[in-house]
Design a protein around this motif. Structure first.
Motif, PDB file in Angstrom:
ATOM      1  N   THR A   1       0.911  -1.222  -0.149  1.00 52.79           N
ATOM      2  CA  THR A   1      -0.067   0.112   0.130  1.00 52.79           C
ATOM      3  C   THR A   1       0.700   1.220   0.018  1.00 52.79           C
ATOM      4  O   THR A   1       0.573   2.237   0.725  1.00 52.79           O
ATOM      5  N   LEU A   2       2.036   1.222  -0.778  1.00 56.00           N
ATOM      6  CA  LEU A   2       2.763   2.251  -0.612  1.00 56.00           C
ATOM      7  C   LEU A   2       2.665   3.071  -2.198  1.00 56.00           C
ATOM      8  O   LEU A   2       2.726   2.079  -3.248  1.00 56.00           O
ATOM      9  N   PRO A   3       2.596   4.471  -2.513  1.00 57.74           N
ATOM     10  CA  PRO A   3       2.449   4.819  -3.762  1.00 57.74           C
ATOM     11  C   PRO A   3       3.618   4.521  -4.492  1.00 57.74           C
ATOM     12  O   PRO A   3       4.875   4.407  -4.045  1.00 57.74           O
ATOM     13  N   LEU A   4       3.289   4.469  -5.870  1.00 60.85           N
ATOM     14  CA  LEU A   4       4.710   4.347  -6.899  1.00 60.85           C
ATOM     15  C   LEU A   4       5.005   5.398  -7.129  1.00 60.85           C
ATOM     16  O   LEU A   4       4.441   6.430  -7.522  1.00 60.85           O
ATOM     17  N   VAL A   5       6.462   5.854  -7.224  1.00 60.52           N
ATOM     18  CA  VAL A   5       7.010   6.961  -7.675  1.00 60.52           C
ATOM     19  C   VAL A   5       7.806   6.890  -8.854  1.00 60.52           C
ATOM     20  O   VAL A   5       8.514   6.027  -9.128  1.00 60.52           O
ATOM     21  N   ASP A   6       7.401   7.872  -9.499  1.00 66.11           N
ATOM     22  CA  ASP A   6       8.156   8.195 -10.904  1.00 66.11           C
ATOM     23  C   ASP A   6       8.185   6.851 -11.912  1.00 66.11           C
ATOM     24  O   ASP A   6       9.097   6.453 -12.359  1.00 66.11           O
ATOM     25  N   PRO A   7       7.095   6.496 -12.338  1.00 66.17           N
ATOM     26  CA  PRO A   7       7.114   5.175 -13.195  1.00 66.17           C
ATOM     27  C   PRO A   7       7.292   5.844 -14.790  1.00 66.17           C
ATOM     28  O   PRO A   7       7.050   6.773 -15.093  1.00 66.17           O
ATOM     29  N   MET A   8       7.931   4.666 -15.268  1.00 68.32           N
ATOM     30  CA  MET A   8       8.523   4.809 -16.931  1.00 68.32           C
ATOM     31  C   MET A   8       7.198   5.147 -17.629  1.00 68.32           C
ATOM     32  O   MET A   8       7.583   5.676 -18.596  1.00 68.32           O
ATOM     33  N   TYR A   9       6.184   4.594 -17.307  1.00 63.15           N
ATOM     34  CA  TYR A   9       5.048   4.739 -18.257  1.00 63.15           C
ATOM     35  C   TYR A   9       4.551   6.124 -18.430  1.00 63.15           C
ATOM     36  O   TYR A   9       3.593   6.367 -19.260  1.00 63.15           O
ATOM     37  N   PHE A  10       4.838   6.730 -17.184  1.00 66.31           N
ATOM     38  CA  PHE A  10       4.464   8.202 -17.487  1.00 66.31           C
ATOM     39  C   PHE A  10       5.650   8.980 -17.933  1.00 66.31           C
ATOM     40  O   PHE A  10       5.532   9.939 -18.830  1.00 66.31           O
ATOM     41  N   TYR A  11       6.914   9.072 -17.569  1.00 70.31           N
ATOM     42  CA  TYR A  11       7.962   9.732 -17.852  1.00 70.31           C
ATOM     43  C   TYR A  11       9.321   8.714 -17.906  1.00 70.31           C
ATOM     44  O   TYR A  11       9.551   8.219 -16.694  1.00 70.31           O
ATOM     45  N   VAL A  12       9.706   8.545 -18.937  1.00 73.23           N
ATOM     46  CA  VAL A  12      10.996   7.739 -18.958  1.00 73.23           C
ATOM     47  C   VAL A  12      12.370   8.581 -19.011  1.00 73.23           C
ATOM     48  O   VAL A  12      12.429   9.459 -19.913  1.00 73.23           O
ATOM     49  N   LYS A  13      13.532   8.463 -18.161  1.00 67.34           N
ATOM     50  CA  LYS A  13      14.502   9.425 -18.099  1.00 67.34           C
ATOM     51  C   LYS A  13      15.152   9.222 -19.517  1.00 67.34           C
ATOM     52  O   LYS A  13      15.429   7.977 -20.060  1.00 67.34           O
ATOM     53  N   GLN A  14      16.126  10.428 -19.687  1.00 65.08           N
ATOM     54  CA  GLN A  14      16.781  10.501 -20.934  1.00 65.08           C
ATOM     55  C   GLN A  14      17.924   9.257 -20.699  1.00 65.08           C
ATOM     56  O   GLN A  14      18.318   8.587 -21.875  1.00 65.08           O
ATOM     57  N   SER A  15      18.286   9.186 -19.592  1.00 60.58           N
ATOM     58  CA  SER A  15      19.483   8.177 -19.367  1.00 60.58           C
ATOM     59  C   SER A  15      19.263   6.619 -19.793  1.00 60.58           C
ATOM     60  O   SER A  15      19.955   5.980 -20.065  1.00 60.58           O
ATOM     61  N   VAL A  16      17.953   6.549 -19.457  1.00 60.25           N
ATOM     62  CA  VAL A  16      17.372   5.054 -19.933  1.00 60.25           C
ATOM     63  C   VAL A  16      17.516   4.945 -21.558  1.00 60.25           C
ATOM     64  O   VAL A  16      17.814   4.187 -22.228  1.00 60.25           O
ATOM     65  N   LEU A  17      16.988   5.887 -22.287  1.00 61.77           N
ATOM     66  CA  LEU A  17      16.980   6.267 -23.625  1.00 61.77           C
ATOM     67  C   LEU A  17      18.345   6.223 -24.193  1.00 61.77           C
ATOM     68  O   LEU A  17      18.647   5.462 -25.243  1.00 61.77           O
ATOM     69  N   ASP A  18      19.227   6.785 -23.629  1.00 62.10           N
ATOM     70  CA  ASP A  18      20.600   6.877 -24.010  1.00 62.10           C
ATOM     71  C   ASP A  18      21.269   5.490 -23.796  1.00 62.10           C
ATOM     72  O   ASP A  18      22.243   5.191 -24.676  1.00 62.10           O
ATOM     73  N   ALA A  19      21.070   4.876 -22.890  1.00 60.46           N
ATOM     74  CA  ALA A  19      21.572   3.420 -22.603  1.00 60.46           C
ATOM     75  C   ALA A  19      20.901   2.403 -23.450  1.00 60.46           C
ATOM     76  O   ALA A  19      21.405   1.207 -23.375  1.00 60.46           O
ATOM     77  N   ALA A  20      19.863   2.594 -24.181  1.00 63.81           N
ATOM     78  CA  ALA A  20      19.279   1.509 -25.020  1.00 63.81           C
ATOM     79  C   ALA A  20      20.017   1.224 -26.117  1.00 63.81           C
ATOM     80  O   ALA A  20      20.816   1.680 -26.721  1.00 63.81           O
ATOM     81  N   THR A  21      19.749  -0.200 -26.429  1.00 64.01           N
ATOM     82  CA  THR A  21      20.683  -0.722 -27.404  1.00 64.01           C
ATOM     83  C   THR A  21      19.935  -0.918 -28.904  1.00 64.01           C
ATOM     84  O   THR A  21      20.514  -1.655 -29.822  1.00 64.01           O
ATOM     85  N   THR A  22      18.738  -0.794 -28.754  1.00 71.31           N
ATOM     86  CA  THR A  22      17.889  -0.996 -30.117  1.00 71.31           C
ATOM     87  C   THR A  22      17.119   0.459 -30.442  1.00 71.31           C
ATOM     88  O   THR A  22      17.095   1.421 -29.682  1.00 71.31           O
ATOM     89  N   ASP A  23      16.991   0.712 -31.702  1.00 73.18           N
ATOM     90  CA  ASP A  23      16.367   2.035 -32.328  1.00 73.18           C
ATOM     91  C   ASP A  23      15.050   2.267 -31.605  1.00 73.18           C
ATOM     92  O   ASP A  23      14.617   3.391 -31.100  1.00 73.18           O
ATOM     93  N   ALA A  24      14.430   1.068 -31.374  1.00 70.34           N
ATOM     94  CA  ALA A  24      13.012   1.168 -30.672  1.00 70.34           C
ATOM     95  C   ALA A  24      12.971   1.758 -29.280  1.00 70.34           C
ATOM     96  O   ALA A  24      12.233   2.409 -28.898  1.00 70.34           O
TER      97      ALA A  24
END
Length: 248
Positions: A145-168
């Protein structure tokens, strides 16, 4: 004896026929995505006709046997709004933060969300289009019963995009649910409610598959595919903050 056998046979046939109405045929993806989009519209309408909000804002299905909910309003009778994407939102009266307490929700906000979210697949079940394959996507009410903080399905950090290995995976649309993000920014968050605060859900956001991941490559949250899936979120935003520099 012969009559008894006939009665048993007739009963078996009736049971089989009744049972068949409840069986959903194996899903075959429509070749034309517009057919799936139309399924979504019909299934969402049916869902909104068959559910209401209880005193805490939880989505509840109308009972066929209990008269206690007879005076409740269907979701479809509430003041819902439909966005150009097809996403529907309901802002619950009396459950929004006061003007002095309200925190804006922007494209990059760090949100703290309490509530439930489910994915559904809209299918044609013997001529009746319904939501099937209900699967939990978010649940901070039952169990943890704890709120979820900063879910990726609302906003994904640029660092996650930069670390991605596929174009998609380098695209925001791979992670973010566009319709949810679009609708949530119409709401305001509370001013950092303590996590132990009893919830009073602010409303509902219903996202058709075309405003979610549609048939595009996407991040498989909880190890699941959300191809052709619609989403229903029933939530309260306990907090919304400006994203700190360097965390975007």
């Amino acid at each position: 004896m012969k009559k008894i056998f006939l009665y048993i046979l007739a009963g078996s046939l009736c049971f089989s026929a009744c049972k068949k109405d409840d069986v959903i045929d194996y899903y075959v993806e429509p070749e034309d995505i517009n057919v799936q989009n139309n399924y979504d519209i019909q299934a969402i309408k049916k869902f909104m006709d068959e559910n209401y909000l209880d005193a805490q804002g939880n989505i509840k299905a109308f009972s066929a046997t209990d008269t206690a909910d007879d005076n409740e309003k269907k979701l479809s009778d509430l003041d819902y709004k439909t966005l150009p994407s097809g996403t529907i939102y309901i802002m619950r009266n009396g459950a929004q933060p006061s003007t002095t307490d309200a925190q804006p929700i922007t494209e990059k906000s760090v949100i703290k969300i309490m509530g439930r979210g489910y994915s559904y697949l809209a299918t044609d079940n013997n001529g009746s289009v319904v939501f099937t394959a209900k699967s939990a996507f978010l649940n901070t009410i039952d169990g943890i019963t704890l709120p979820l903080v900063d879910p990726m399905y609302f906003y994904v950090k640029q660092s996650v995009l930069d670390a991605a290995t596929t174009d998609a995976a380098k695209q925001r649309s791979y992670y973010e649910i566009a319709g949810f993000k679009e609708a949530l920014q119409i709401f305001s968050g509370f001013n950092d409610l303590p996590s132990e605060t009893s919830y009073n859900l602010q409303g509902v956001i219903i996202v058709p598959s075309k405003a979610a991941f549609a048939r595009n490559a996407h991040y498989q949250y909880l190890g699941q595919s959300y191809r052709n899936k619609s989403f229903v979120f029933n939530f309260q935003i306990y907090g919304s903050k400006t994203r700190p520099a360097g965390q975007d």
